[in-house]
Motif scaffolding. Structure first.
Motif, PDB file in Angstrom:
ATOM      1  N   MET A   1       0.825  -1.200   0.000  1.00 30.65           N
ATOM      2  CA  MET A   1       0.000   0.000   0.000  1.00 30.65           C
ATOM      3  C   MET A   1       0.865   1.258   0.000  1.00 30.65           C
ATOM      4  SD  MET A   1      -3.014   1.590   0.278  1.00 30.65           S
ATOM      5  CE  MET A   1      -4.271   0.457   0.871  1.00 30.65           C
ATOM      6  N   GLY A   2       1.836   1.320   0.892  1.00 28.88           N
ATOM      7  CA  GLY A   2       2.677   2.513   1.010  1.00 28.88           C
ATOM      8  C   GLY A   2       3.507   2.788  -0.225  1.00 28.88           C
ATOM      9  N   VAL A   3       4.070   1.731  -0.809  1.00 33.51           N
ATOM     10  CA  VAL A   3       4.938   1.902  -1.978  1.00 33.51           C
ATOM     11  C   VAL A   3       4.144   2.410  -3.178  1.00 33.51           C
ATOM     12  CG1 VAL A   3       6.290   0.642  -3.701  1.00 33.51           C
ATOM     13  CG2 VAL A   3       6.690   0.245  -1.262  1.00 33.51           C
ATOM     14  N   LEU A   4       2.929   1.918  -3.358  1.00 35.72           N
ATOM     15  CA  LEU A   4       2.175   2.211  -4.579  1.00 35.72           C
ATOM     16  C   LEU A   4       1.137   3.313  -4.420  1.00 35.72           C
ATOM     17  CD1 LEU A   4       1.609  -1.437  -5.860  1.00 35.72           C
ATOM     18  CD2 LEU A   4       3.254   0.230  -6.707  1.00 35.72           C
ATOM     19  N   LEU A   5       0.976   3.856  -3.216  1.00 32.84           N
ATOM     20  CA  LEU A   5      -0.095   4.814  -2.990  1.00 32.84           C
ATOM     21  C   LEU A   5       0.053   6.069  -3.849  1.00 32.84           C
ATOM     22  CD1 LEU A   5      -2.632   4.946  -1.255  1.00 32.84           C
ATOM     23  CD2 LEU A   5      -1.320   6.157   0.483  1.00 32.84           C
ATOM     24  N   VAL A   6       1.243   6.664  -3.868  1.00 41.37           N
ATOM     25  CA  VAL A   6       1.453   7.871  -4.670  1.00 41.37           C
ATOM     26  C   VAL A   6       1.347   7.546  -6.159  1.00 41.37           C
ATOM     27  CG1 VAL A   6       3.066   9.717  -5.231  1.00 41.37           C
ATOM     28  CG2 VAL A   6       2.881   8.906  -2.877  1.00 41.37           C
TER      29      VAL A   6
END
Length: 473
Positions: free
Chosen positions: A68-73
């Motif tokens: 989630m964190g890696v792909l959120l942006v």
């Protein structure tokens, strides 16, 4: 949650359609929040049935939050490029399928991969709702919508662990923990039907840049660091975990270099040069990591040390979530008057609450009841809520309006990555200390959380004094 400086193109949605879209977006965000927290309670049961060991407990939450964190942006950028409606449908479909795979997984490896897929598709799904609302809602409706996110997501954060506890104890059709993921087939299916009917068509902007290299480097950083933490604490500090952490740090240097040279960086270099923003980024990273880890080990301590059932452990954590909701709601009204003072107050309350827990566990070990822990757990939740509701809002107090989108996306990603790091790191400390007893393991974990929380206090002084004007309701 920051309200964009402009509301985008002219409003075309009717009031009824705006409310329907809001309900759909809230459903998507609730799915994310529930699945991010559901394994806090379910991890011991899942691990026992799949024979996964300590590593599985750490990866159940970390895999989801890492992806989630890696792909959120990147998910937000892909929505701009290919259309928010298209990405919303892809995200909801993928999340639903990944949930089914998680619920039917016969072994730890497939379950961890499914959790990662849930996080990845969630990262494609979540940013689109905000963008769609910004484009189609009136300014007044947008303000009402953002005001509903905090309370609803707070309820969802309660619902995840409680749902897990009661579902596991109910043992529906002999499926034990599996329905906590399989229920998403119904919720995700409903979301898909609504999305097809409600969301406006948009073609996106093909000229929008997406930094694939930067995204890959960010994924490599987090995977290297988490793999090293999990493997080192579970199987000993051999060459593999040490090299993994070193590789993560090398990729970190490469990522920093990439952000200074890329045409469309994931994180604008000017943001990192902003002292207030970078200080808020650091405070948020540490506080979210420490408190997420604390929730995870409290659940383990209640179930393994105090021998509480999954349902009773979920109710044992309920005071913390109530405290988070109460404090976050109060901070919405107080942020204009108190600004960053709320963060100092929140950190102080976290330290007092953890100190209280530390005294209880140190004096009584595992000879404690959930009722004895409840007041300290509630107090710690109040501190967490005061921080959760203000750190990131205050962090963007001094940035330029044209950097607001990048800043908000970066902070949301940091929150997810911090949660992944924290759940892996603090549980690693817990398991490394179990040889001397579960009471000692909990004591050691609390000391680590207190130390991490305390070191953020000086950095708060460097943060902006106030949130942006549009957040000062």
């Amino acid at each position: 949650m920051a309200i964009p400086a402009t509301a985008g193109p002219p409003v075309t949605a009717s009031p009824r359609l705006m409310w329907a879209i809001l309900g759909l977006v809230l459903l998507a965000d609730a799915l994310d929040m529930i699945d991010a927290t559901v394994t806090n309670i379910a991890a011991p049961t899942i691990t026992a049935e799949l024979h996964g060991g300590e590593g599985l407990i750490k990866w159940l939450g970390s895999a989801y939050m890492l992806a989630m964190g890696v792909l959120l942006v990147v998910g937000g950028r892909l929505g701009d490029k290919y259309g928010q409606r298209r990405l919303f449908l892809i995200g909801m479909s993928g999340f639903t399928i990944a949930s089914a795979v998680a619920g039917l997984s016969p072994n730890p490896a497939l379950l961890v991969l499914a959790r990662g897929a849930q996080g990845a598709f969630g990262a494609l799904l979540i940013p689109q709702g905000m963008a769609i609302m910004t484009k189609t809602f009136s300014r007044d409706m947008l303000t009402k919508a953002f005001g509903m996110f905090g309370p609803l997501l707070g309820i969802a954060s309660v619902g995840g662990p409680i749902l897990a506890g009661f579902v596991i104890d109910a043992d529906i059709a002999g499926l034990s923990w599996r329905p906590i993921f399989l229920v998403n087939l119904v919720l995700g299916g409903l979301g898909l039907v609504l999305a097809v009917r409600l969301l406006p068509q948009d073609d996106g902007d093909a000229s929008t840049g997406v930094d694939g290299v930067g995204s890959g480097l960010l994924a490599a950083i987090m995977f290297g660091l988490l793999l090293g933490l999990v493997e080192g604490s579970s199987n000993g500090w051999t060459a593999i975990p040490i090299l993994s952490i070193v590789a993560g740090l090398v990729f970190l240097a490469a990522f920093a270099r990439r952000q200074s040279t890329a045409a469309d960086p994931l994180l604008k270099p000017s943001l990192l040069r902003n002292r207030g923003f970078s200080s808020g980024l650091l405070v948020g990273l540490i506080v979210f990591a420490a408190t997420t880890g604390l929730v995870y080990v409290l659940s383990l301590f209640m179930q393994q040390g105090l021998h509480a059932s999954a349902r009773d452990a979920s109710l044992g954590l309920l005071p913390m979530t109530v405290g988070i909701i109460v404090a976050a709601g109060a901070c919405m009204a107080l942020i204009k008057k108190m600004g960053r003072t709320l963060i100092f107050l929140g950190l102080a309350i976290i330290l007092i609450g953890c100190g209280w827990l530390l005294v209880l566990v140190t004096s009584s070990g595992t000879d404690l009841s959930l009722w004895t822990l409840a007041p300290a757990v509630f107090l710690t939740g109040l501190g967490m809520g005061a921080c959760y509701g203000t750190i990131f809002d205050i962090a963007i107090g001094d940035i330029d309006p044209d950097e607001a989108g990048s800043a908000s996306g970066s902070l949301s990603a940091i929150q997810q990555l911090a949660a992944g790091i924290g759940s892996a790191a603090v549980t690693s400390v817990f398991f490394q200390s179990t040889a001397s007893g579960l009471g000692h393991a909990m004591t050691t974990s609390l000391v680590v959380v207190v130390a991490l929380t305390a070191i953020t206090v000086p950095a708060v002084i460097l943060m902006p004094r106030r949130a942006p004007e549009e957040l000062q309701h």
